[in-house]
Scaffold this active site. Structure first.
Site, PDB file in Angstrom:
ATOM      1  N   GLY A 161      66.338  -1.724  48.549  1.00  0.00           N
ATOM      2  CA  GLY A 161      65.410  -2.325  47.583  1.00  0.00           C
ATOM      3  C   GLY A 161      64.024  -2.291  48.203  1.00  0.00           C
ATOM      4  O   GLY A 161      63.667  -1.340  48.909  1.00  0.00           O
ATOM      5  N   ARG A 162      63.264  -3.358  47.982  1.00  0.00           N
ATOM      6  CA  ARG A 162      61.877  -3.368  48.463  1.00  0.00           C
ATOM      7  C   ARG A 162      61.801  -3.339  49.992  1.00  0.00           C
ATOM      8  O   ARG A 162      61.016  -2.590  50.572  1.00  0.00           O
ATOM      9  CB  ARG A 162      61.152  -4.616  47.936  1.00  0.00           C
ATOM     10  N   ILE A 163      62.615  -4.176  50.655  1.00  0.00           N
ATOM     11  CA  ILE A 163      62.558  -4.209  52.119  1.00  0.00           C
ATOM     12  C   ILE A 163      63.168  -2.922  52.681  1.00  0.00           C
ATOM     13  O   ILE A 163      62.612  -2.307  53.599  1.00  0.00           O
ATOM     14  CB  ILE A 163      63.284  -5.459  52.677  1.00  0.00           C
ATOM     15  N   ARG A 188      73.764  -0.410  45.011  1.00  0.00           N
ATOM     16  CA  ARG A 188      74.440  -0.487  43.703  1.00  0.00           C
ATOM     17  C   ARG A 188      73.932   0.640  42.796  1.00  0.00           C
ATOM     18  O   ARG A 188      74.671   1.308  42.115  1.00  0.00           O
ATOM     19  CB  ARG A 188      74.109  -1.831  43.050  1.00  0.00           C
ATOM     20  N   ALA A 210      69.325  -9.410  56.806  1.00  0.00           N
ATOM     21  CA  ALA A 210      69.523  -9.864  55.422  1.00  0.00           C
ATOM     22  C   ALA A 210      70.084 -11.286  55.399  1.00  0.00           C
ATOM     23  O   ALA A 210      69.314 -12.250  55.397  1.00  0.00           O
ATOM     24  CB  ALA A 210      70.419  -8.874  54.701  1.00  0.00           C
ATOM     25  N   ARG A 211      71.400 -11.390  55.408  1.00  0.00           N
ATOM     26  CA  ARG A 211      72.041 -12.697  55.467  1.00  0.00           C
ATOM     27  C   ARG A 211      73.320 -12.555  56.306  1.00  0.00           C
ATOM     28  O   ARG A 211      74.048 -11.561  56.195  1.00  0.00           O
ATOM     29  CB  ARG A 211      72.438 -13.176  54.065  1.00  0.00           C
ATOM     30  N   GLU A 245      74.055 -20.669  60.414  1.00  0.00           N
ATOM     31  CA  GLU A 245      72.773 -20.487  61.090  1.00  0.00           C
ATOM     32  C   GLU A 245      72.190 -21.854  61.417  1.00  0.00           C
ATOM     33  O   GLU A 245      71.871 -22.596  60.468  1.00  0.00           O
ATOM     34  CB  GLU A 245      71.843 -19.729  60.153  1.00  0.00           C
ATOM     35  N   HIS A 305      66.204 -16.008  62.884  1.00  0.00           N
ATOM     36  CA  HIS A 305      65.749 -15.754  61.508  1.00  0.00           C
ATOM     37  C   HIS A 305      64.219 -15.648  61.456  1.00  0.00           C
ATOM     38  O   HIS A 305      63.549 -16.473  60.826  1.00  0.00           O
ATOM     39  CB  HIS A 305      66.251 -16.868  60.572  1.00  0.00           C
ATOM     40  N   GLY A 315      62.607 -12.720  60.507  1.00  0.00           N
ATOM     41  CA  GLY A 315      62.245 -11.512  59.765  1.00  0.00           C
ATOM     42  C   GLY A 315      60.858 -11.547  59.143  1.00  0.00           C
ATOM     43  O   GLY A 315      60.065 -10.622  59.305  1.00  0.00           O
TER      44      GLY A 315
END
Ligand code: 8YV
Length: 310
Positions: A146-148, A168, A227-228, A257, A276, A278
């Protein structure tokens, strides 16, 4: 009367200053009365479900400081006509930079090298200690373009990397601009030297990288997660790192986390872990704070949110 704003934790002074003294801030406590709350400024990743929203009958807007909204029940907000704002676009570059920071740090042994260079053990220069892996001219597999992910792919081009991606939907712009090639997930895992995760956490992506997927990766491959944490099965990752099934991991996110302080992943030399960070640069944090405030004030005044996710 000033709008009543719920925040889950004390905000830094500079963010409060940016709000211009327009709001009365209330720091969340489990048993507090939320009847008069007009807006919710979500600063970390507090879990917000329908029952939580129902404790705030006057709630006009939920404004999330960040792009990922997996901690907010969006259908519940929609059912209650509560707009939810987030901060897309602003953090793409910083997060892509962090992806590369972790790629370089893991592949080139930066953290153990730093520890060694400071230690008493570094008594003489040895040209073959801590030999790492190349980053340039290798193959990067981006899961979630996607954007990132697009920004990660741009940086990869500058490193002469071949860019594979799985998503996807296909991303024709990334294919045309950057020569990124869409491949099935298994092929990406088999071919990539670096697998980087930049997909949102959803029911579909939870646990996406488990034992089977790690088993498909090369023994010289490195997994990067900006991401996560929930996208990766941490037990399977631990096993893969301990057994040498993969070479290393660079993790900006984990689940939970933080990890429990005695978690075995924290003991491994082939893991580089960040708390975290980013999107955590001064410029990006400033822009995120401004957008979160703009979304908040729009929702409070019944205007369209500059960035509405639900
Ligand atoms: C933030 C993030 O650090 O945007 C996101 O989804 O995870 C990060 O940019 C975080 O949301 C702030 O709490």
């Amino acid at each position: 009367m000033a709008y009543q704003i719920l925040v889950e934790a004390p905000l830094p002074e500079w963010v409060v200053d940016m709000m211009g003294g327009e709001y009365e801030l209330h720091i969340f406590a489990a048993d507090m009365d939320l009847q008069d709350i007009d807006g919710f400024f979500i600063y970390g990743h507090i879990h917000v479900d329908g029952a939580f929203m129902d404790r705030m009958p006057k709630l006009k807007v939920i404004s999330n400081f960040g792009v990922g909204v997996d901690h907010i029940d969006l259908p519940a907000a929609q059912q209650r006509n509560i707009p939810v704002g987030n901060t897309p676009h602003l953090l793409d570059g910083a997060t892509a930079d962090m992806c590369f920071t972790l790629m370089l740090a893991t592949a080139r042994n930066l953290i153990i090298g730093d520890r060694f260079a400071r230690s008493a053990a570094f008594t003489h220069y040895d040209p073959t200690i801590l030999m790492g892996y190349e980053v340039h001219s290798t193959t990067l597999g981006i899961i979630g373009l996607g954007r990132i992910g697009y920004q990660v792919a741009r940086r990869a081009r500058a490193f002469d990397m071949e860019v594979l991606y799985h998503n996807r939907n296909t991303n024709p712009k990334a294919e045309a601009d950057l020569g990124a090639q869409y491949v099935p997930l298994d092929e990406l895992l088999e071919r990539a030297d670096f697998v980087s995760l930049t997909t949102p956490l959803t029911d579909e992506t939870r646990g996406l990288i488990g034992r089977r997927e790690l088993g498909l990766m090369k023994q010289t491959a490195i997994l990067i997660n900006v991401a996560r944490g929930g996208i990766v099965d941490h037990d399977a990752l631990l096993e893969a790192l301990q057994s040498g099934q993969i070479a290393a991991a660079g993790l900006d996110v984990t689940e939970p986390e933080p990890l429990p302080r005695d978690h075995p992943l924290l003991q491994l030399d082939n893991v580089v872990i960040a708390p975290h960070l980013g999107s955590c640069t001064r410029q990006t944090r400033q822009a995120m704070a401004q957008r979160t405030i703009d979304n908040l004030s729009a929702g409070l005044e019944g205007r369209e949110l500059p960035n509405r996710i639900a």
